[in-house]
Design an enzyme around this catalytic site. Structure first.
Site, PDB file in Angstrom:
ATOM      1  N   ARG A  34       0.826  -1.200   0.000  1.00 58.91           N
ATOM      2  CA  ARG A  34       0.000   0.000   0.000  1.00 58.91           C
ATOM      3  C   ARG A  34       0.865   1.257   0.000  1.00 58.91           C
ATOM      4  O   ARG A  34       1.772   1.387   0.806  1.00 58.91           O
ATOM      5  CB  ARG A  34      -0.930   0.002   1.216  1.00 58.91           C
ATOM      6  CG  ARG A  34      -1.823  -1.234   1.228  1.00 58.91           C
ATOM      7  CD  ARG A  34      -2.785  -1.255   2.375  1.00 58.91           C
ATOM      8  NE  ARG A  34      -3.552  -2.500   2.366  1.00 58.91           N
ATOM      9  CZ  ARG A  34      -4.657  -2.706   3.054  1.00 58.91           C
ATOM     10  NH1 ARG A  34      -5.137  -1.756   3.825  1.00 58.91           N
ATOM     11  NH2 ARG A  34      -5.282  -3.852   2.989  1.00 58.91           N
ATOM     12  N   SER A 150     -20.246 -13.929  16.516  1.00 57.30           N
ATOM     13  CA  SER A 150     -19.723 -12.852  15.685  1.00 57.30           C
ATOM     14  C   SER A 150     -19.963 -13.138  14.208  1.00 57.30           C
ATOM     15  O   SER A 150     -19.664 -14.237  13.727  1.00 57.30           O
ATOM     16  CB  SER A 150     -18.224 -12.692  15.955  1.00 57.30           C
ATOM     17  OG  SER A 150     -17.640 -11.734  15.110  1.00 57.30           O
ATOM     18  N   SER A 202     -18.909  -2.342   5.489  1.00 56.42           N
ATOM     19  CA  SER A 202     -18.290  -1.286   4.697  1.00 56.42           C
ATOM     20  C   SER A 202     -17.618  -1.754   3.419  1.00 56.42           C
ATOM     21  O   SER A 202     -17.366  -0.943   2.530  1.00 56.42           O
ATOM     22  CB  SER A 202     -17.262  -0.537   5.546  1.00 56.42           C
ATOM     23  OG  SER A 202     -16.192  -1.382   5.911  1.00 56.42           O
ATOM     24  N   HIS A 230     -20.623   2.966  10.064  1.00 56.25           N
ATOM     25  CA  HIS A 230     -20.849   3.458   8.713  1.00 56.25           C
ATOM     26  C   HIS A 230     -22.290   3.905   8.497  1.00 56.25           C
ATOM     27  O   HIS A 230     -22.701   4.144   7.359  1.00 56.25           O
ATOM     28  CB  HIS A 230     -20.483   2.382   7.688  1.00 56.25           C
ATOM     29  CG  HIS A 230     -19.015   2.149   7.579  1.00 56.25           C
ATOM     30  ND1 HIS A 230     -18.183   2.912   6.789  1.00 56.25           N
ATOM     31  CD2 HIS A 230     -18.205   1.250   8.195  1.00 56.25           C
ATOM     32  CE1 HIS A 230     -16.936   2.496   6.908  1.00 56.25           C
ATOM     33  NE2 HIS A 230     -16.926   1.486   7.757  1.00 56.25           N
ATOM     34  N   THR A 258     -18.917   5.989  15.456  1.00 58.31           N
ATOM     35  CA  THR A 258     -17.701   6.783  15.293  1.00 58.31           C
ATOM     36  C   THR A 258     -18.068   8.204  14.911  1.00 58.31           C
ATOM     37  O   THR A 258     -19.137   8.458  14.348  1.00 58.31           O
ATOM     38  CB  THR A 258     -16.783   6.183  14.216  1.00 58.31           C
ATOM     39  OG1 THR A 258     -15.583   6.942  14.146  1.00 58.31           O
ATOM     40  CG2 THR A 258     -17.446   6.205  12.847  1.00 58.31           C
ATOM     41  N   LYS A 261     -16.500   9.345  10.479  1.00 62.05           N
ATOM     42  CA  LYS A 261     -17.057   9.089   9.153  1.00 62.05           C
ATOM     43  C   LYS A 261     -18.191  10.089   8.876  1.00 62.05           C
ATOM     44  O   LYS A 261     -17.942  11.198   8.449  1.00 62.05           O
ATOM     45  CB  LYS A 261     -17.494   7.631   9.054  1.00 62.05           C
ATOM     46  CG  LYS A 261     -16.302   6.663   9.166  1.00 62.05           C
ATOM     47  CD  LYS A 261     -16.710   5.223   9.081  1.00 62.05           C
ATOM     48  CE  LYS A 261     -15.506   4.301   9.000  1.00 62.05           C
ATOM     49  NZ  LYS A 261     -14.548   4.409  10.127  1.00 62.05           N
ATOM     50  N   THR A 290      -5.765   5.854  27.842  1.00 64.03           N
ATOM     51  CA  THR A 290      -5.589   6.612  26.608  1.00 64.03           C
ATOM     52  C   THR A 290      -5.906   8.079  26.836  1.00 64.03           C
ATOM     53  O   THR A 290      -6.906   8.411  27.481  1.00 64.03           O
ATOM     54  CB  THR A 290      -6.509   6.064  25.499  1.00 64.03           C
ATOM     55  OG1 THR A 290      -6.166   4.712  25.222  1.00 64.03           O
ATOM     56  CG2 THR A 290      -6.364   6.866  24.218  1.00 64.03           C
ATOM     57  N   THR A 291      -5.077   8.957  26.304  1.00 64.83           N
ATOM     58  CA  THR A 291      -5.337  10.391  26.396  1.00 64.83           C
ATOM     59  C   THR A 291      -6.691  10.717  25.780  1.00 64.83           C
ATOM     60  O   THR A 291      -7.059  10.190  24.725  1.00 64.83           O
ATOM     61  CB  THR A 291      -4.230  11.177  25.662  1.00 64.83           C
ATOM     62  OG1 THR A 291      -2.976  10.889  26.282  1.00 64.83           O
ATOM     63  CG2 THR A 291      -4.481  12.674  25.729  1.00 64.83           C
ATOM     64  N   THR A 376      -7.822  -6.724   3.744  1.00 63.64           N
ATOM     65  CA  THR A 376      -9.076  -6.020   4.010  1.00 63.64           C
ATOM     66  C   THR A 376     -10.253  -6.772   3.412  1.00 63.64           C
ATOM     67  O   THR A 376     -11.335  -6.828   4.009  1.00 63.64           O
ATOM     68  CB  THR A 376      -9.006  -4.590   3.449  1.00 63.64           C
ATOM     69  OG1 THR A 376      -7.840  -3.935   3.982  1.00 63.64           O
ATOM     70  CG2 THR A 376     -10.235  -3.797   3.842  1.00 63.64           C
TER      71      THR A 376
END
Length: 418
Positions: A34, A150, A202, A230, A258, A261, A290-291, A376
Site C-alpha cells: 500500500r 460474531s 463497509s 458506517h 464513530t 465518518k 488513553t489520552t 481487508t
C-alpha cells in the site's frame, strides 16, 4: 545489526533490517503493498484535494473513497466549533479522562450520543476501533463463561475485542440467520451470550437483518452489540443509524459508532444502559489509559451530531448522488455489488489490476480511489470502494461513472473480473 533467531532445528544469525525487508517484499510480490496518497483537503471545496506526488509535483484531484460521507468535516458549524474550542482551551486534552482529560466538550458529547440513541448513557473513546476493542473485550471478560457470536464479516476491531475477552466465540456465516440460530442452540440457554454484528458492512455495502437478529437474541437470552460506524449520521430521521431508521434502537443493548465518518471528526463511542457503559468505563484498559480527545475534536463532533439531528439536507443530497452513481454503473454493465447502503464496491478481482486501475484514474483523470486488497477483503475480490458523498456534485458523479465506463469498454482496464 545481527541477532540469534531460535528455530527448533538450529540457531540462525539474522540481520534485523534484512529480515523485515523480506516481510515487506512478500507483500509487494503479492501486489498488495500500500502506498499512501499525500493529500491536502481544500476547506470549502471537498471532495477536492491537493495531491502531492513523491516527485514533488502537486495537482488537484477529486476524492472518491472518503468516509466523510456527508461532508461534515467542511461544514461551517463544525469548523467554527473546533476553532472556538481551540481559542478557549488550546489544543490538547492534557491527560486521560481520569487525569484532567474530561472536558465539558466530551461530557456534552457523551450526553448527545446517549440522546441520539435513546440510551441511558454514552462513552466517548479515542476511535471507533478502540471503542469496539475495549467494549467487546471488557463486556465479554466480565460476563462469566460468556459465549460471543460474531458475524464472519465483522470488522478487525470487533475481532480484536472478542479475542481479548478470552471467551468462547462462535463465528456465523455473514448475515446467515439460520446458521446463527444453530450456533445459539448449541449453547446452554442459561449461559451469558453476546451477538456482535454491524449494520452497514463497509466493504460489501450490504445491511444486516437487525430485527431478525434481535428476535434471536431475545429467544436465546443474548445481549446485542451493534456496530453502526458506517451508518450514524446517515440513516434515521436524526442520524441514529439503521437501527433508528427501522425503529429498533430500543432492542439493541449496546450501539457503537464513530465521529470519524458521517460526522467528519474523530473518535468513537458506545451507548447503552448506564451500568453497561459504566462497566466499560471502569474496566476497559484502552479507555482508562488513553489520552482523551482534545477539546477541538470533541467540539467539532458535538456540532456535527447536533446538526444532523435536525438537518436532513445532507442525507438527501448523498442519497441522490449514490442513486445516480449506481444507475450509471448499472447502465454501463460494470460489476458492482448491489447492496442497499451508500457504499458502492466495484469488483476488480485481482490485486495488480486493481492497483493499475487506481493509478490510471489518478494519473490520467485526477480521480483518487484507494485500491482495496487482501487482507481487508478476501483474495480474488479486490475492489474499488466508491463513496459518493453529499459534497460531490452531479458533474462529479457523471464524470466518475463515464470514466469507469471508458476504462471498462475501451481500455479493458477492468477486464480481469470477467
Amino acid at each position: 545489526m545481527g541477532a540469534y533467531i531460535y528455530r527448533k532445528d538450529k540457531v540462525m544469525t539474522v540481520n534485523y533490517n534484512d529480515f523485515f525487508q523480506v516481510c515487506v517484499d512478500k507483500v509487494k510480490s503479492e501486489g498488495r503493498y500500500r502506498i499512501f496518497a499525500n493529500l491536502e483537503r481544500e476547506a470549502g471545496a471537498f471532495p477536492k484535494a491537493i495531491y502531492r506526488s513523491p516527485d514533488g509535483t502537486a495537482k488537484e484531484v477529486t476524492i472518491w473513497c472518503n468516509n466523510d460521507y456527508l461532508g461534515m468535516g467542511q461544514h461551517p458549524k463544525v469548523i467554527a466549533a473546533a476553532k472556538d474550542a481551540i481559542d478557549k482551551c488550546g489544543t490538547g486534552a492534557g491527560g486521560t479522562r481520569n487525569i484532567s482529560g474530561t472536558t465539558r466538550y466530551v461530557v456534552d458529547l457523551e450526553e448527545s450520543v446517549a440522546d441520539l440513541h435513546g440510551k441511558e448513557a454514552g462513552l466517548v473513546l479515542s476511535s471507533g476501533y478502540v471503542a469496539n476493542e475495549g467494549a467487546l473485550g471488557t463486556l465479554g471478560k466480565l460476563l462469566p463463561e460468556c459465549a460471543i457470536f460474531s458475524d464472519a464479516m465483522n470488522h478487525a476491531s470487533m475481532i480484536h475485542g472478542i479475542r481479548d475477552s478470552k471467551q468462547e466465540k462462535f463465528i456465523y456465516r455473514h448475515n446467515d440467520l439460520e446458521h446463527l440460530e444453530d450456533l445459539l442452540k448449541s449453547v446452554d440457554i442459561k449461559r451469558p451470550k453476546i451477538i456482535a454484528f454491524e449494520s452497514v458492512y463497509s466493504m460489501d455495502g450490504d445491511i444486516s437483518p437487525i430485527k431478525e437478529i434481535c428476535d434471536l437474541a431475545e429467544r436465546y437470552n443474548a445481549m446485542t452489540y451493534l456496530d453502526e460506524v458506517h451508518a450514524v449520521g446517515l440513516y434515521g430521521p436524526r442520524g441514529g443509524g439503521v437501527a433508528e431508521e427501522r425503529g429498533l434502537m430500543d432492542r439493541i443493548d449496546v450501539i457503537e459508532g464513530t465521529f470519524g465518518k458521517g460526522y467528519g471528526a474523530m473518535g468513537g463511542f458506545i451507548t447503552g444502559g448506564a451500568s453497561i457503559i459504566d462497566a466499560v468505563r471502569c474496566y476497559a484498559s484502552s479507555f482508562i489509559f488513553t489520552t482523551a480527545l482534545p477539546p477541538a475534536v470533541s467540539a467539532a463532533a458535538l456540532a456535527a451530531v447536533e446538526h444532523l439531528k435536525v438537518s436532513d439536507v445532507e442525507r438527501q443530497k448523498q442519497r441522490k448522488n449514490v442513486k445516480l452513481l449506481k444507475e450509471m454503473l448499472e447502465t454501463s454493465g460494470l460489476p458492482y455489488l448491489r447492496g442497499d447502503s451508500h457504499i458502492v464496491p466495484l469488483i476488480v478481482g485481482e490485486p495488480t489490476c486493481c492497483k493499475d486501475v487506481t493509478d490510471i484514474l489518478m494519473n490520467d483523470y485526477n480521480i483518487y480511489v484507494q485500491p482495496i486488497n487482501y487482507p481487508t477483503v478476501p483474495k480474488g475480490t479486490e475492489r474499488l470502494r466508491l463513496t459518493a458523498t453529499a459534497a460531490h456534485s452531479i458533474k462529479d458523479v457523471e464524470y466518475m461513472a463515464t470514466t469507469l465506463q471508458d476504462l471498462w469498454q475501451n481500455h479493458h482496464a477492468l477486464r480481469k473480473v470477467a
